[in-house]
Design a protein around this motif. Structure first.
Motif, PDB file in Angstrom:
ATOM      1  N   ALA A   2       0.835  -1.205   0.000  1.00 55.33           N
ATOM      2  CA  ALA A   2       0.000   0.000   0.000  1.00 55.33           C
ATOM      3  C   ALA A   2       0.871   1.259   0.000  1.00 55.33           C
ATOM      4  CB  ALA A   2      -0.943  -0.002   1.192  1.00 55.33           C
ATOM      5  N   ALA A   3       1.965   1.227   0.741  1.00 55.59           N
ATOM      6  CA  ALA A   3       2.879   2.375   0.770  1.00 55.59           C
ATOM      7  C   ALA A   3       3.532   2.579  -0.600  1.00 55.59           C
ATOM      8  CB  ALA A   3       3.939   2.181   1.854  1.00 55.59           C
ATOM      9  N   PHE A   4       3.904   1.482  -1.271  1.00 55.67           N
ATOM     10  CA  PHE A   4       4.451   1.608  -2.630  1.00 55.67           C
ATOM     11  C   PHE A   4       3.413   2.257  -3.545  1.00 55.67           C
ATOM     12  CE2 PHE A   4       7.268  -2.358  -1.885  1.00 55.67           C
ATOM     13  CZ  PHE A   4       8.335  -1.579  -1.465  1.00 55.67           C
ATOM     14  N   ALA A   5       2.160   1.831  -3.440  1.00 56.00           N
ATOM     15  CA  ALA A   5       1.092   2.366  -4.289  1.00 56.00           C
ATOM     16  C   ALA A   5       0.916   3.872  -4.105  1.00 56.00           C
ATOM     17  CB  ALA A   5      -0.219   1.639  -4.008  1.00 56.00           C
ATOM     18  N   LYS A   6       1.216   4.365  -2.902  1.00 58.04           N
ATOM     19  CA  LYS A   6       1.082   5.802  -2.602  1.00 58.04           C
ATOM     20  C   LYS A   6       2.405   6.546  -2.763  1.00 58.04           C
ATOM     21  CE  LYS A   6      -2.615   5.099   0.715  1.00 58.04           C
ATOM     22  NZ  LYS A   6      -2.979   5.151   2.141  1.00 58.04           N
ATOM     23  N   ASP A   7       3.446   5.842  -3.222  1.00 55.18           N
ATOM     24  CA  ASP A   7       4.790   6.423  -3.313  1.00 55.18           C
ATOM     25  C   ASP A   7       5.258   6.993  -1.984  1.00 55.18           C
ATOM     26  OD1 ASP A   7       5.613   5.858  -5.970  1.00 55.18           O
ATOM     27  OD2 ASP A   7       4.255   7.414  -6.702  1.00 55.18           O
ATOM     28  N   ASP A   8       4.888   6.328  -0.903  1.00 53.67           N
ATOM     29  CA  ASP A   8       5.281   6.746   0.445  1.00 53.67           C
ATOM     30  C   ASP A   8       6.542   5.963   0.848  1.00 53.67           C
ATOM     31  OD1 ASP A   8       5.560   7.321   3.153  1.00 53.67           O
ATOM     32  OD2 ASP A   8       3.400   7.199   3.556  1.00 53.67           O
ATOM     33  N   ALA A   9       7.683   6.492   0.453  1.00 50.84           N
ATOM     34  CA  ALA A   9       8.958   5.815   0.682  1.00 50.84           C
ATOM     35  C   ALA A   9       9.216   5.571   2.161  1.00 50.84           C
ATOM     36  CB  ALA A   9      10.100   6.624   0.073  1.00 50.84           C
ATOM     37  N   ALA A  10       8.948   6.557   3.001  1.00 53.90           N
ATOM     38  CA  ALA A  10       9.218   6.405   4.433  1.00 53.90           C
ATOM     39  C   ALA A  10       8.384   5.279   5.031  1.00 53.90           C
ATOM     40  CB  ALA A  10       8.951   7.716   5.170  1.00 53.90           C
ATOM     41  N   LYS A  11       7.122   5.205   4.661  1.00 60.44           N
ATOM     42  CA  LYS A  11       6.249   4.161   5.188  1.00 60.44           C
ATOM     43  C   LYS A  11       6.691   2.790   4.679  1.00 60.44           C
ATOM     44  CE  LYS A  11       2.458   3.207   7.491  1.00 60.44           C
ATOM     45  NZ  LYS A  11       2.357   3.430   8.920  1.00 60.44           N
ATOM     46  N   ALA A  12       6.972   2.675   3.372  1.00 58.22           N
ATOM     47  CA  ALA A  12       7.418   1.395   2.805  1.00 58.22           C
ATOM     48  C   ALA A  12       8.698   0.929   3.490  1.00 58.22           C
ATOM     49  CB  ALA A  12       7.636   1.525   1.300  1.00 58.22           C
ATOM     50  N   TYR A  13       9.617   1.839   3.694  1.00 59.89           N
ATOM     51  CA  TYR A  13      10.897   1.548   4.334  1.00 59.89           C
ATOM     52  C   TYR A  13      10.714   1.125   5.793  1.00 59.89           C
ATOM     53  CZ  TYR A  13      15.878   2.606   5.460  1.00 59.89           C
ATOM     54  OH  TYR A  13      17.195   2.572   5.844  1.00 59.89           O
ATOM     55  N   SER A  14       9.676   1.626   6.438  1.00 56.71           N
ATOM     56  CA  SER A  14       9.441   1.317   7.853  1.00 56.71           C
ATOM     57  C   SER A  14       9.133  -0.162   8.085  1.00 56.71           C
ATOM     58  CB  SER A  14       8.310   2.179   8.420  1.00 56.71           C
ATOM     59  OG  SER A  14       7.037   1.725   7.988  1.00 56.71           O
ATOM     60  N   PHE A  15       8.725  -0.881   7.046  1.00 53.99           N
ATOM     61  CA  PHE A  15       8.416  -2.300   7.182  1.00 53.99           C
ATOM     62  C   PHE A  15       9.629  -3.189   6.903  1.00 53.99           C
ATOM     63  CE2 PHE A  15       4.361  -0.249   6.193  1.00 53.99           C
ATOM     64  CZ  PHE A  15       3.683  -0.576   7.352  1.00 53.99           C
ATOM     65  N   ALA A  16      10.746  -2.581   6.566  1.00 57.03           N
ATOM     66  CA  ALA A  16      11.984  -3.321   6.299  1.00 57.03           C
ATOM     67  C   ALA A  16      12.716  -3.606   7.615  1.00 57.03           C
ATOM     68  CB  ALA A  16      12.892  -2.520   5.367  1.00 57.03           C
ATOM     69  N   ALA A  17      13.288  -4.783   7.714  1.00 57.86           N
ATOM     70  CA  ALA A  17      14.067  -5.178   8.883  1.00 57.86           C
ATOM     71  C   ALA A  17      15.406  -4.427   8.901  1.00 57.86           C
ATOM     72  CB  ALA A  17      14.307  -6.686   8.859  1.00 57.86           C
ATOM     73  N   PRO A  18      16.063  -4.409  10.045  1.00 59.70           N
ATOM     74  CA  PRO A  18      17.346  -3.704  10.154  1.00 59.70           C
ATOM     75  C   PRO A  18      18.379  -4.120   9.104  1.00 59.70           C
ATOM     76  CG  PRO A  18      16.553  -4.260  12.336  1.00 59.70           C
ATOM     77  CD  PRO A  18      15.623  -4.935  11.351  1.00 59.70           C
ATOM     78  N   ASN A  19      18.432  -5.402   8.732  1.00 58.69           N
ATOM     79  CA  ASN A  19      19.422  -5.824   7.734  1.00 58.69           C
ATOM     80  C   ASN A  19      19.184  -5.133   6.394  1.00 58.69           C
ATOM     81  OD1 ASN A  19      17.039  -7.566   7.318  1.00 58.69           O
ATOM     82  ND2 ASN A  19      18.337  -8.747   5.925  1.00 58.69           N
ATOM     83  N   VAL A  20      17.938  -4.946   6.029  1.00 67.75           N
ATOM     84  CA  VAL A  20      17.598  -4.290   4.769  1.00 67.75           C
ATOM     85  C   VAL A  20      17.877  -2.793   4.873  1.00 67.75           C
ATOM     86  CG1 VAL A  20      15.731  -3.772   3.155  1.00 67.75           C
ATOM     87  CG2 VAL A  20      15.868  -6.034   4.224  1.00 67.75           C
ATOM     88  N   ARG A  21      17.493  -2.203   5.973  1.00 69.81           N
ATOM     89  CA  ARG A  21      17.722  -0.773   6.171  1.00 69.81           C
ATOM     90  C   ARG A  21      19.215  -0.439   6.080  1.00 69.81           C
ATOM     91  NH1 ARG A  21      14.421   2.462   9.425  1.00 69.81           N
ATOM     92  NH2 ARG A  21      12.256   1.878   9.209  1.00 69.81           N
ATOM     93  N   GLU A  22      20.019  -1.290   6.698  1.00 70.54           N
ATOM     94  CA  GLU A  22      21.463  -1.078   6.661  1.00 70.54           C
ATOM     95  C   GLU A  22      21.998  -1.213   5.236  1.00 70.54           C
ATOM     96  OE1 GLU A  22      25.347  -3.371   8.352  1.00 70.54           O
ATOM     97  OE2 GLU A  22      23.709  -3.051   9.780  1.00 70.54           O
ATOM     98  N   ALA A  23      21.478  -2.173   4.492  1.00 66.60           N
ATOM     99  CA  ALA A  23      21.960  -2.421   3.132  1.00 66.60           C
ATOM    100  C   ALA A  23      21.616  -1.294   2.166  1.00 66.60           C
ATOM    101  CB  ALA A  23      21.390  -3.738   2.606  1.00 66.60           C
ATOM    102  N   VAL A  24      20.409  -0.723   2.271  1.00 68.24           N
ATOM    103  CA  VAL A  24      19.997   0.293   1.302  1.00 68.24           C
ATOM    104  C   VAL A  24      20.220   1.715   1.783  1.00 68.24           C
ATOM    105  CG1 VAL A  24      18.372  -1.211   0.123  1.00 68.24           C
ATOM    106  CG2 VAL A  24      17.562   0.209   1.989  1.00 68.24           C
ATOM    107  N   GLY A  25      20.395   1.898   3.074  1.00 71.12           N
ATOM    108  CA  GLY A  25      20.785   3.202   3.590  1.00 71.12           C
ATOM    109  C   GLY A  25      19.675   4.147   3.988  1.00 71.12           C
ATOM    110  N   ASN A  26      18.678   4.340   3.131  1.00 69.46           N
ATOM    111  CA  ASN A  26      17.607   5.282   3.463  1.00 69.46           C
ATOM    112  C   ASN A  26      16.357   4.978   2.647  1.00 69.46           C
ATOM    113  OD1 ASN A  26      17.766   6.660   0.877  1.00 69.46           O
ATOM    114  ND2 ASN A  26      19.631   7.623   1.649  1.00 69.46           N
TER     115      ASN A  26
END
Length: 154
Positions: free
Chosen positions: A54-78
């Motif tokens: 749903a966040a992708f559909a709204k282009d809400d990067a912050a919300k989409a990113y909030s569902f990523a685990a720490p390993n993913v967050r660390e890998a992509v940065g922001n």
């Protein structure tokens, strides 16, 4: 057969494969004392993936990113980098034409959610999300493999 790993960057594809192999092993050999995967867990796992889509559909990067685990967050940065990577490399996840959730499965703090998707051109894909329960009990997405689905859609 087309296979893509999302949302991990190229250098993490080996880590994702190792993680997927570990999940298979965990499901086969999890100790009896592992917390059972409940109906509430199943609902929560599905909800996390639904909310990210749903966040992708709204282009809400912050919300989409909030569902990523720490390993993913660390890998992509922001959040912006995460969204750009998904938009560019995984268009079916970014903008699926249709989505059908299969039953989530898990053991202990590990889960898998399979999602059948079609892309804008009508091609069929299977997205296999891996999730991990965090210390705060929230489920977060640790990776996703997207495979061209030559079989039937549910």
């Amino acid at each position: 057969m087309n296979i893509r790993a999302h949302p991990v960057s190229i250098h993490l594809r080996g880590l994702f494969a190792a993680g997927a192999a570990a999940l298979v092993w965990l499901f086969a050999a999890a100790p009896a004392q592992a917390a059972p995967f409940t109906a509430a867990d199943e609902k929560s796992v599905r909800s996390v993936v639904e909310h990210q889509l749903a966040a992708f559909a709204k282009d809400d990067a912050a919300k989409a990113y909030s569902f990523a685990a720490p390993n993913v967050r660390e890998a992509v940065g922001n959040a912006a980098g995460f969204m750009a990577m998904v938009r560019k490399d995984y268009p079916v996840v970014y903008r699926p034409g249709s989505v059908a959730f299969l039953k989530a499965e898990g053991k202990g703090d590990q889960a898998i959610q399979r999602v059948q998707m079609t892309d804008a051109g009508g091609a069929s894909w299977l997205a296999v999300y891996s999730l991990e329960r965090q210390r705060n009990k929230a489920w977060r997405i640790t990776g996703c493999a997207v495979v061209e689905n030559k079989g039937r859609m549910a």
